[in-house]
Design a protein around this motif. Structure first.
Motif, mmCIF file in Angstrom:
data_model
loop_
_atom_site.group_PDB
_atom_site.id
_atom_site.type_symbol
_atom_site.label_atom_id
_atom_site.label_comp_id
_atom_site.label_asym_id
_atom_site.label_seq_id
_atom_site.Cartn_x
_atom_site.Cartn_y
_atom_site.Cartn_z
ATOM 1 N N MET A 237 -0.963 22.526 -0.532
ATOM 2 C CA MET A 237 -0.963 21.984 -1.898
ATOM 3 C C MET A 237 0.479 21.735 -2.378
ATOM 4 O O MET A 237 0.830 20.652 -2.808
ATOM 5 N N LYS A 238 1.296 22.808 -2.246
ATOM 6 C CA LYS A 238 2.700 22.718 -2.671
ATOM 7 C C LYS A 238 3.429 21.676 -1.820
ATOM 8 O O LYS A 238 4.269 20.926 -2.321
ATOM 9 N N GLU A 239 3.039 21.660 -0.531
ATOM 10 C CA GLU A 239 3.673 20.713 0.381
ATOM 11 C C GLU A 239 3.384 19.282 -0.060
ATOM 12 O O GLU A 239 4.257 18.423 -0.084
ATOM 13 N N ASN A 240 2.122 19.092 -0.432
ATOM 14 C CA ASN A 240 1.706 17.777 -0.913
ATOM 15 C C ASN A 240 2.486 17.395 -2.180
ATOM 16 O O ASN A 240 2.961 16.275 -2.326
ATOM 17 N N PHE A 241 2.601 18.383 -3.075
ATOM 18 C CA PHE A 241 3.358 18.170 -4.309
ATOM 19 C C PHE A 241 4.789 17.741 -3.978
ATOM 20 O O PHE A 241 5.309 16.777 -4.513
ATOM 21 N N ASN A 242 5.405 18.493 -3.063
ATOM 22 C CA ASN A 242 6.804 18.221 -2.749
ATOM 23 C C ASN A 242 7.010 16.873 -2.078
ATOM 24 O O ASN A 242 7.960 16.156 -2.392
ATOM 25 N N SER A 243 6.123 16.522 -1.164
ATOM 26 C CA SER A 243 6.323 15.244 -0.480
ATOM 27 C C SER A 243 6.108 14.088 -1.446
ATOM 28 O O SER A 243 6.818 13.084 -1.405
ATOM 29 N N ARG A 244 5.136 14.247 -2.315
ATOM 30 C CA ARG A 244 4.890 13.215 -3.327
ATOM 31 C C ARG A 244 6.104 13.097 -4.269
ATOM 32 O O ARG A 244 6.534 12.004 -4.618
ATOM 33 N N LYS A 245 6.638 14.270 -4.622
ATOM 34 C CA LYS A 245 7.795 14.276 -5.535
ATOM 35 C C LYS A 245 9.020 13.643 -4.861
ATOM 36 O O LYS A 245 9.782 12.917 -5.494
ATOM 37 N N GLU A 246 9.167 13.937 -3.580
ATOM 38 C CA GLU A 246 10.303 13.331 -2.858
ATOM 39 C C GLU A 246 10.224 11.814 -2.918
ATOM 40 O O GLU A 246 11.217 11.124 -3.148
ATOM 41 N N LEU A 247 9.002 11.316 -2.735
ATOM 42 C CA LEU A 247 8.811 9.867 -2.759
ATOM 43 C C LEU A 247 9.104 9.302 -4.156
ATOM 44 O O LEU A 247 9.819 8.304 -4.300
ATOM 45 N N THR A 248 8.558 9.961 -5.179
ATOM 46 C CA THR A 248 8.775 9.422 -6.543
ATOM 47 C C THR A 248 10.226 9.586 -6.978
ATOM 48 O O THR A 248 10.752 8.750 -7.697
ATOM 49 N N ASP A 249 10.880 10.645 -6.509
ATOM 50 C CA ASP A 249 12.313 10.807 -6.806
ATOM 51 C C ASP A 249 13.103 9.623 -6.256
ATOM 52 O O ASP A 249 13.951 9.045 -6.946
ATOM 53 N N SER A 250 12.811 9.276 -5.010
ATOM 54 C CA SER A 250 13.596 8.191 -4.410
ATOM 55 C C SER A 250 13.242 6.854 -5.042
ATOM 56 O O SER A 250 14.106 5.994 -5.247
ATOM 57 N N MET A 251 11.956 6.688 -5.395
ATOM 58 C CA MET A 251 11.560 5.455 -6.085
ATOM 59 C C MET A 251 12.293 5.323 -7.417
ATOM 60 O O MET A 251 12.828 4.265 -7.762
ATOM 61 N N ALA A 252 12.288 6.425 -8.178
ATOM 62 C CA ALA A 252 12.906 6.401 -9.514
ATOM 63 C C ALA A 252 14.385 6.061 -9.402
ATOM 64 O O ALA A 252 14.923 5.267 -10.178
ATOM 65 N N ASN A 253 15.029 6.648 -8.406
ATOM 66 C CA ASN A 253 16.455 6.367 -8.198
ATOM 67 C C ASN A 253 16.696 4.904 -7.878
ATOM 68 O O ASN A 253 17.611 4.281 -8.411
ATOM 69 N N ALA A 254 15.853 4.408 -6.966
ATOM 70 C CA ALA A 254 16.023 3.008 -6.561
ATOM 71 C C ALA A 254 15.750 2.068 -7.737
ATOM 72 O O ALA A 254 16.459 1.076 -7.932
ATOM 73 N N ILE A 255 14.734 2.385 -8.530
ATOM 74 C CA ILE A 255 14.430 1.530 -9.696
ATOM 75 C C ILE A 255 15.600 1.564 -10.661
ATOM 76 O O ILE A 255 16.031 0.539 -11.185
ATOM 77 N N TYR A 256 16.134 2.738 -10.884
ATOM 78 C CA TYR A 256 17.255 2.883 -11.820
ATOM 79 C C TYR A 256 18.449 2.027 -11.376
ATOM 80 O O TYR A 256 19.121 1.405 -12.191
#
Lengths: 585, 722
Positions: free
Chosen positions: B1-20
């Motif tokens: 569960m936590k792993e899923n959370f973290n991998s999803r967060k890693e993806l959204t973190d990088s997306m947010a950075n790239a969008i910014y």
């Protein structure tokens, strides 16, 4: 050095100015825009700060924004929001804060982004006056964090651990608030007021929705919640768990609802107490600084101070997101100057707009209301006011600079006699036009507090509750569980209010007044003299003390004024949001 | 569960950075969003649609067994825009024909309703021909746009109409602009920044947009009404060509290009010709202005003036229609109006779709024996006088009669002008004066309406008196006892009072009212009120509030539309007023910047006298300066800031991201003011004080503020008279 702090684009947008280390101006935009919980860029508050600081925009050294928009976007994307939906793109755009600060405020200098919970932590610790303290921040959500554990030393803060979204005590409280038929982001404090009427019989059931974790952690069982969707707060499973459909807004409050409120409040207090013990164990500090929207839960604040390991507690008056502006500015000031905030400990919350007697007179003279000016006769004004209060009159009180934060602390207040058993119902129903169960707070001179309340320290910001001591009959400010949300006052910080308490005591032997915010349900607290006159007119107040003028209610004059107000209101209805979900974006 | 959370967060973190950092295309974002394996969310808080049957603000209810549409309190906020007296629309009687009138404020009879409305006039006229067997349902709505009219048409079918009359087109500007594709918008943008004279490409694209918009409207109308046995009449509005001038913003230069300076020089020269009444030279110069910038109204207006003087009404009409249409090229707000470019597509579509039509400009032209529509038919740009309403409804009735009976009828009616309630007419003209003032119209036209109001009913003086006092007062109108003069009178459009902040201490309307009150010995204390309320003695007064800024509501709406914390000027001159006691010098403080900067200097002028020249810095800078007593006058003083022309086209090097970026090119910001305040310096007592206030000022004599017009500061002039 001039640092402007800004919180915006969520709810309770605000702006503040730290000038050479001193917090000299702060205001929520809603006070100026008259739009409750205004989330927009605080354009008017910004102008207020420049005016109060007697500076121009090119004297501003930095603007500090209260959260990190990139981290926030990451969380929003995580929730599944469609960034490509044009409506959402505009709201979620991580460049929006900077763009709007440049475009709408015209600011050309450097902008610093301070993490949401660091801003909260700073709004508390850096203004607490403590050299060293543990810091606990708890709210719905900022970027990712919903709860943080930190320590503060001198002018720096170190965050040691955080609980991440979607596990959130604030959102748990908001979801149940919504289940109980109240608005998210404003109804939480009603639930807190409702709780003492109930019994914690649903505590065991509610414990199923939150799981304890190691250290500072906890997690929500997301089977019961749906706030990540942005369309509703809870699922049918929560309804099944609690055995009843959610309460419809404005419908009758049943024993069930009271018991749920109580169970929720107990749950919150227990979790906070446990987590504060944990924080104490890892920091070893004697002081605790609290901040975040949950820190406005004064019942929980008093509970963890009384039952927890900390000796002293500080909660800033604007513990909510509005205070994020203050915290962000303080962080940036300390970083740039290497110094501490000079207005720490924070003594006053009177940081908003003020109006001269001349300005008040000019507004008043063109209305149908007639007042008596006591210019140069302050004692007489206070005696007349005290006399009316002792006669059971309810009085609007408009003096000096407006308060920063959600509580009216004697600048924009409604005052009344706390000894009158009918006063609470009268003010709730006739004046504030709100739910009858909602309690009122007392204001008392600092030095007399211990005589009436189980409180051994000042409480200038009305952010903790305590018990009313036996044998004091103060029905209008004593809640059903014998508690009261006390505000203490001294002559140094608010001489006018302190002297009014003395004048009232001389007549009644009671140095306490009921103090509630000067507004009616759904409206922001009054800000300007015109706002005060409108509220005085529609709220059935008996008298208004505005600057050095005393206006007694005259029905003919009020009718004339109300005729106008109704006419104007009926042709222009401002847009309001009625929140059923947490406003993520 | 936590792993899923973290991998999803890693993806959204990088997306947010790239969008910014602008490093991610929309395609890529779309791909990643779907990868996130979660349904994308709709925006929250959207209201669920209900199946309740409604027609605008009326909801279907069963009353005593009859299905009626009843005014629904849940639409209370919209009530001011609708017929104020109609509470129920009953089920149609089989014995009667039912006409439904749809349209904008012009069709509402704005400023006369509810006492006098076009729908009632139409019904009145039709009754002559069809006896009582006909009724007109008034569904005209103030501010309604093209899309909303179509929605209302669809809903109104539930009223079983026999005819729809649609009187609309004044509010279609935004719909036309919305018909431009992104590619066309970009083409326009390129054309604008290229600085090519003539802008032929833009003209063609806008013409296409007119046709496209009208075609879409009629396609939808056909879809809605197909299969119905409905007569339809489209009334094509007209514009007050003779008596509605361009606002201050419209008068200014816009769409800067390399010819901007030449245009300004030509304008300055034209003003001289105007002053000398040298119309021959003016005509040549006007053509020069058109050649330099065919999207500015001024050249057409001046040329029309020359044609009118020569008695060539036909050419003058065409020129004034073109001048009126130039407003389409302003992406920002302007008064609503009918664009002549819409007429042809509407007529074409009416023919194609068997819709009858009435062209109001032709009706008016006939009435005026070839003259141009003017103040006798219009209260402002498009709202009609009683005569205007009468003519439009007669024309409409004739069309319906012909459609139903085949007969050419010539309804004979008593003139509504004669039989109208004088109090109603008086109030309407006073409101028209207020509205024209908000639209930045000339003293002459505002004074005309004030005097017309007085002529109809002298009791209007009490309202004028109240209005001037409200305007001078700092007390908000919502609680100002003078406002009571306007409450409880259903003729008063309280909506207009929401523009309260635009009540200035100095305006054409106040000058006119002041003059009339003075003529009737009712203005003695106004000067005292002004001084008492607006003294700057010892107090810093913020001139950026709308009370002291000179611009009309229309300009201010444009300037403040973005809710900025500072004042953006798109005109070459910003004007402000303040009240001085004439006892002390005044300290003024200004924080300003000039976007893009310039080597030229901006000028600060008080009552026409130059105070200081300041560098046109692109960054904020603050300056304080003393205004000596010798440059002040008692009472109202005028402080103006003269900006400089940008040295090159704005936005030239910026990529266009949306159609609103056209604003920057069409109306570049010439100056920005973050703070402007004045304060009388009491310590600088430099002249004996005047104690008797009555000696101090005489501001409401109807005169303009005295300005020193010597020197070359005003060479460009600022008054346009057509």
């Amino acid at each position: 050095m001039n640092i402007i702090g800004i919180s915006a684009f969520y709810h309770d947008s605000a702006c503040c100015l730290i000038k050479d280390g001193a917090l000299i101006a702060a205001a929520q935009e809603e006070r100026f825009s008259r739009l409750k919980n205004d989330p927009g860029l605080p354009v008017k508050s910004f102008k207020h700060c420049l005016k109060e600081g007697k500076i121009s925009i090119n004297d501003v050294d930095r603007i500090a924004f209260y959260e990190n928009p990139v981290k926030k976007l990451s969380r929003q994307l995580w929730c599944g929001y469609n960034y490509l939906d044009p409506e959402l793109t505009k709201k979620m755009d991580p460049r929006r804060p900077e763009k709007e600060i440049r475009d709408k405020l015209g600011y050309e200098g450097k902008i610093e982004f301070v993490d949401h919970h660091l801003s909260h932590a700073a709004s508390s610790f850096l203004f607490s006056g403590y050299e060293s303290s543990a810091i606990l921040t708890v709210d719905g959500v900022g970027e990712w964090a919903t709860t943080t554990y930190a320590t503060g030393e001198q002018n720096s803060i170190r965050i040691m651990e955080e609980v991440c979204f979607p596990d959130s005590l604030g959102l748990l409280y908001s979801a149940i608030t919504n289940y109980l038929g109240f608005n998210v982001n404003s109804g939480e404090y009603k639930v807190m007021g409702l709780a003492p009427y109930g019994k914690p019989v649903y505590l065991d059931l509610l414990l199923k929705v939150i799981k304890p974790g190691t250290n500072g952690q906890f997690s929500l069982n997301m089977d019961y919640f749906d706030f990540t969707s942005g369309t509703r707060m809870f699922t049918e499973k929560l309804e099944a768990l609690l055995g009843n459909k959610p309460r419809k807004k404005e419908s009758e409050l049943l024993a069930f609802h009271l018991d749920i409120a109580k169970s929720l409040q107990v749950l919150l207090q227990d979790v906070l107490l446990e987590k504060s013990k944990y924080l104490h164990s890892i920091t070893g500090k004697e002081n605790l600084c609290l901040a975040g929207g949950v820190a406005l839960n004064c019942v929980a604040n008093g509970y963890i101070l009384r039952n927890g390991p900390f000796k002293r507690l500080f909660v800033p008056p604007a513990a909510n997101d509005a205070g994020g502006a203050q915290g962000a500015a303080a962080v940036v000031y300390c970083q740039l100057s290497g110094k501490k905030i000079s207005t720490s400990p924070l003594k006053t919350t009177y940081l908003g707009a003020s109006f001269s007697d001349k300005e008040i007179e000019i507004v008043l003279k063109n209305t149908s209301l007639k007042g008596v000016s006591y210019q140069g006769r302050r004692e007489e004004l206070l005696n007349e006011t005290a006399k009316r209060l002792a006669d059971g009159k309810v009085i609007g009180w408009f003096q000096g600079r407006a308060e920063f934060g959600p509580r009216a602390l004697g600048s924009r207040s409604i005052l009344a006699d706390p000894r009158n058993p009918e006063m609470r119902d009268r003010i709730n129903q006739m004046v504030k036009k709100r739910e009858s169960f909602r309690p009122f707070a007392p204001v008392i001179p600092e030095e007399k507090c211990a005589i009436y309340f189980e409180l051994d320290h000042p409480s200038p910001f009305m952010l903790e509750t305590c018990s009313v001591k036996p044998f004091h009959d103060l029905p209008a400010i004593t809640h059903v569980d014998n508690s009261a949300r006390v505000q203490t006052v001294n002559r140094r910080d608010n001489a006018m209010l302190a002297d009014l308490l003395s004048a009232f005591e001389k007549i009644t032997d009671c140095p306490i007044l009921l103090n509630t915010s000067f507004n009616v349900r759904g409206e922001p607290i009054v800000n300007s003299p015109a706002d005060a006159l409108i509220c005085f007119s529609v709220a059935n107040l008996d008298a208004l003390v505005i600057g050095d003028t005393l206006i007694d209610r005259n029905q003919f004059q009020i009718d004339e004024l109300n005729k106008l107000i109704n006419c104007f209101d009926s042709t222009w209805v401002p847009v309001r949001t009625d929140r059923g979900v947490y406003t993520f974006i | 569960m936590k792993e899923n959370f973290n991998s999803r967060k890693e993806l959204t973190d990088s997306m947010a950075n790239a969008i910014y950092h602008g490093e991610m295309s929309n395609e890529k974002i779309a791909g990643l969003l779907s990868k996130l394996n979660k349904d994308s969310k709709s925006p929250p808080n959207r209201e669920a649609k209900t199946n309740e049957k409604k027609v605008g603000i009326f909801t279907l209810r069963n009353i005593d067994g009859e299905n009626c549409f009843v005014r629904d309190q849940k639409f209370k906020a919209d009530f001011p825009y609708w017929n104020k007296t109609m509470n129920v629309i009953k089920e149609k009687s089989p014995k009667k024909k039912r006409v439904v009138l749809l349209g904008e404020s012009v069709a509402r009879g704005w400023l006369y309703e509810p006492l006098h409305a076009p729908a009632e006039v139409l019904e009145d006229i039709l009754h002559q021909h069809f006896s009582q067997d006909i009724e007109v349902v008034d569904l005209a709505v103030t501010s309604i746009n093209a899309r909303e009219i179509l929605e209302l048409c669809e809903e109104a079918l539930a009223l079983s109409p026999d005819a729809f009359v649609i009187y609309a087109g004044n509010n279609w500007k935004q719909s036309v602009i919305a018909c431009l594709t992104d590619a066309e918008g970009y083409e326009i943008y390129r054309e604008l920044v290229s600085g090519k004279p003539g802008y032929a490409v833009i003209s063609t694209l806008v013409s296409k947009a007119f046709s496209r918009m009208v075609d879409i409207f009629f396609i939808q109308l056909k879809r809605i009404t197909s299969g119905r046995n409905l007569e339809m009449v489209f009334i094509i509005p007209a514009f007050n060509l003779m008596d509605f001038q361009s606002s201050e913003i419209e008068k200014e230069m816009f769409m800067p290009n390399l010819k901007a300076r030449a245009w300004m020089q030509a304008r300055a020269q034209g003003l001289n010709f105007l002053e000398k009444n040298d119309l021959e030279s003016l005509a040549k110069l006007a053509q020069e202005l058109i050649d330099l910038n065919s999207f500015h109204s001024l050249g057409y207006e001046w040329l029309a003036k020359c044609k009118l003087a020569a008695g060539d009404l036909k050419s003058a009409k065409k020129l004034l229609e073109t001048a009126c249409q130039t407003a389409i090229y302003r992406v920002t707000s302007t008064s609503s109006r009918f664009f002549v470019g819409l007429k042809e597509p509407i007529v074409k579509n009416c023919h194609a779709n068997k819709v009858h039509y009435v062209t109001m400009d032709e009706v008016f032209e006939q009435h005026l024996n070839g003259g141009l529509p003017d103040r006798t038919l219009f209260l402002d740009y498009s709202h009609l006088t009683i005569k205007g309403i009468e003519l439009s409804m007669i024309a409409c009735a004739k069309t319906l009669i012909k459609a139903w009976s085949g007969a050419e009828a010539e309804p004979q009616i008593d003139s509504y002008e004669i039989k109208c309630d004088p109090q109603m007419a008086s109030t309407a003209h006073f409101l028209a004066a207020m509205h024209n003032n908000l639209c930045g119209q000339s003293f002459e036209i505002i004074d005309y309406h004030c005097r017309k109001a007085f002529e109809y009913d002298k009791r209007i003086l009490s309202k004028m008196n109240a209005y001037i006092r409200m305007s001078l007062s700092k007390t908000p109108w919502k609680i100002n006892k003078e406002s009571l003069a306007f409450v409880g009178n259903n003729l008063i459009q309280m909506g207009m009072f929401r523009y309260e902040p635009h009540a200035k201490i100095h305006s054409a309307l106040l000058r006119s009212i002041g003059k009339i009150l003075r003529e009737n010995n009712l203005a003695e204390d106004l000067d005292v009120i002004l001084l008492e309320e607006h003294t700057i003695s010892g107090e810093e007064t913020d001139l950026l509030t709308t009370k002291y800024a000179a611009d009309s509501m229309l300009c201010m709406t444009e300037l403040l539309a973005k809710e900025k914390g500072f004042y953006s000027e798109i005109k070459l001159e910003s004007k402000f007023y303040f009240v001085a006691s004439f006892q002390h010098s005044v300290l003024a403080k200004l924080t300003y910047r000039v976007p893009g900067g310039s080597a030229d200097k901006i000028k600060l002028v008080v009552n026409g006298k130059l105070q200081v020249e300041l560098p046109a810095h692109p960054k904020w800078s603050t300056h304080s300066f003393d205004i000596p007593l010798s440059d002040l006058q008692s009472g109202i003083n005028e402080l103006s800031i003269h900006w400089v022309l940008p040295s090159s086209g704005t936005g030239k090097n910026k990529p266009m991201t949306s159609i609103t970026d056209l604003n920057e090119v069409i109306s570049p910001v010439l100056g920005e003011i973050q703070a402007l305040s004045v304060r009388e310096e009491e310590h600088l007592l430099s002249k004996p004080s005047i104690n008797n206030l009555s000696e101090v000022i005489n501001i409401f004599s109807g005169e303009e503020i005295e300005r020193d017009r010597s020197g070359d500061l005003f060479v460009e002039g600022e008054e346009l008279i057509i």
